[in-house]
Design a protein around this motif. Structure first.
Motif, short mmCIF file in Angstrom:
data_model
loop_
_atom_site.label_atom_id
_atom_site.label_comp_id
_atom_site.label_asym_id
_atom_site.label_seq_id
_atom_site.Cartn_x
_atom_site.Cartn_y
_atom_site.Cartn_z
N LYS A 454 -3.87 18.01 8.60
CA LYS A 454 -2.94 18.51 7.54
C LYS A 454 -2.13 17.67 6.94
O LYS A 454 -1.37 16.96 7.43
N THR A 460 -10.46 19.40 1.44
CA THR A 460 -10.88 20.62 0.74
C THR A 460 -9.98 21.75 0.51
O THR A 460 -9.18 22.01 1.91
N ARG A 461 -10.00 22.94 0.14
CA ARG A 461 -9.18 24.48 0.50
C ARG A 461 -9.76 25.33 1.59
O ARG A 461 -9.46 26.00 2.45
#
Length: 517
Positions: A454, A460-461
């Motif tokens: 991250k 993507t979400r």
């Protein structure tokens, strides 16, 4: 007990025995003891160097038997019959007790022999568990090589009172000196790391001292293995960093859609992948967890043990893990009724009521398998229809001890020391309902192993790494492949293709960036 074919194979293995072995059986008048007598007689029949001694007045578990060199101390014991997946554990114990060299690196053997302290291991298994033999074999080897270590394999199906008393609801579960040591699949290196407190620091220093890799693959599943092979075939310096080689494949029992192979099992495929990778000059660094990626002209991958690896290109093939329900009680009762592997843990729920969460192929297959073991299965699906293949749904519908509840949202796992039920909401009526049961098998898909990325590469979400047609991520020189990416259809054969493609793209990147502007 053993058929003629198995006896022939066993005899061939035992021809390698060159020193006398003594098997001491602790028996009573029960049916399992009679089965053990028959098994041990069949084993002894295959080699004149094996002697069986029977005892009925000792304090050992009954039925059980120890294996050791004649005249020496026996530190390996099997409580229950080591059949099924555990038959290999018995063969290896016989060979290694007679001095047959294990397939382990010399420095690991020396590390085992140097361990100090008293270690009494007990491993609870089920004979259908495909992860249990790795743990049993690793602990048996420790016991054979080091006189301070003892290990007993315990079949939970035979010693059910112990399982109930210790509230064991997942296998393998390992106890050390009477205290829970760990649960789930563990390799020799993982066990050593837990009991040899200086191992992590030594590993970190060794890894940090390695030269820069041309390609560093993070992940040892099908995508990672394919990427490593394709890179090594180009003659460039290649490394594989794996938390466990084989990845999610190790937790997969039946594989029937791997093209050109009609059927196989996950652990067998993982072993074949590792053997293929090691045919090339690939530096395989197993049992290592990546915690950060630091991009640059030379990329850095930081490790949990404090070490750092450097590479000109990186291929992220970290795969995925079982998705959790994330409801109250799930974490609290994991291993105490909440399970994720029906093949491994199913036998511990014999005659009990269980639920399967998820109506896809994995969930329906789990319900079908469990129906042959448990008293009753309730399958809960969030949607208003099942998503599994039609042939699986037809089989499920034919089973008398299975109930399917659709439009059901699980909201809580309940228990008192172990699971005693779950609460779900009827998504049509809004009504909350409760099911009383002893086990819950969660089969709701996968979650990509990308938490450590991250803020580094674009995700993507859902946490999937965004890649282009060549596997390139948002960071130049960093590629990704397999179940951790946005590529659809999470399948072994697709992951292998994507790993190969990412490796070719990484090689192309190396060529282009090595040419002066």
């Amino acid at each position: 007990m053993l058929d003629a074919n198995i006896k022939t194979q066993l005899k061939a293995y035992l021809e390698r025995v060159t020193q006398p072995i003594e098997i001491v059986a602790s028996l009573d008048d029960g049916a399992k003891s009679r089965e053990m007598q028959e098994l041990l007689a069949d084993v002894a029949e295959q080699s004149h160097l094996i002697t069986v001694i029977e005892r009925r007045d000792d304090n050992e578990r009954k039925p059980s038997f120890s294996v050791g060199p004649k005249g020496g101390e026996a530190r390996v014991r099997f409580a229950g019959l080591p059949m099924g997946h555990e038959f290999t554990s018995l063969i290896l114990a016989l060979l290694q007790s007679a001095g047959y060299p294990p397939k382990v690196e010399a420095d690991v053997i020396e590390q085992i022999k140097a361990l100090e302290g008293e270690f009494n291991f007990e491993t609870y298994i089920s004979l259908s568990c495909h992860n249990c033999p790795d743990v049993v074999q690793a602990l048996n080897l420790l016991s054979i090589l080091n006189p301070n270590i003892r290990h007993t394999m315990i079949d939970g199906g035979v010693f059910q009172e112990e399982v109930e008393k210790r509230q064991i609801m997942a296998v393998p579960t390992v106890y050390l000196n009477g205290q829970e040591f760990g649960a789930g699949r563990m390799e020799l290196g993982e066990i050593l790391a837990k009991i040899d407190t200086g191992a992590a620091k030594r590993d970190a220093a060794k890894l940090s001292a390695k030269d820069v890799f041309d390609v560093l693959v993070v992940g040892g599943g099908p995508a990672g293995a394919a990427a490593a092979i394709y890179a090594a075939r180009k003659g460039i310096r290649t490394g594989v960093l794996a938390e466990r080689f084989g990845g999610q494949v190790m937790d997969t029992l039946a594989i029937e859609n791997f093209i050109s192979v009609k059927e196989t099992e996950g652990p067998k495929l993982a072993m074949a992948l590792e053997e293929h990778v090691k045919q090339y000059e690939v530096d395989v660094m197993n049992l290592q967890r990546a915690t950060a990626l630091v991009p640059g002209d030379i990329h850095e991958v930081r490790l949990e043990n404090g070490g750092t690896l450097k590479a000109k290109t990186v291929i992220l093939a970290t795969g995925a893990r079982w998705r959790e329900m994330n409801v109250p009680g799930e974490k609290e009762y994991r291993g105490k009724g909440v399970a994720y592997c029906p093949h491994c843990d199913g036998p511990l729920f014999k005659g009990k009521r269980v639920a399967v969460i998820g109506g896809g192929n994995s969930g329906v297959e789990a319900a079908i398998d469990l129906a042959g073991i448990v008293a009753h299965v309730t399958l809960l699906e969030f949607a208003d229809t099942l998503r599994a293949d039609a042939v699986l749904q037809k089989k499920l519908a034919s089973l008398p001890n299975v109930t399917v509840i659709k439009s059901a949202q699980t909201t809580e796992v309940t228990g008192a020391e172990k699971v005693n039920g779950l609460v779900y909401k009827d998504r049509v009526s809004g009504e909350e309902k409760r099911l009383e049961l002893e086990g819950i098998f969660v089969q709701i898909g996968l979650l990509p192993n990308t938490d450590f990325l991250k803020g580094t590469v674009e995700l993507t979400r859902f946490g999937e790494i965004i890649v282009d047609a060549k596997g390139q991520t948002s960071v130049p020189g960093v590629f990704a492949a397999g179940d951790c990416t946005t590529v659809p259809y999470k399948q072994i054969i697709i992951a292998m293709g994507e790993g190969s493609k990412a490796s070719l793209a990484a090689f192309d990147h190396l060529i282009r960036t090595s040419v002066p502007a």
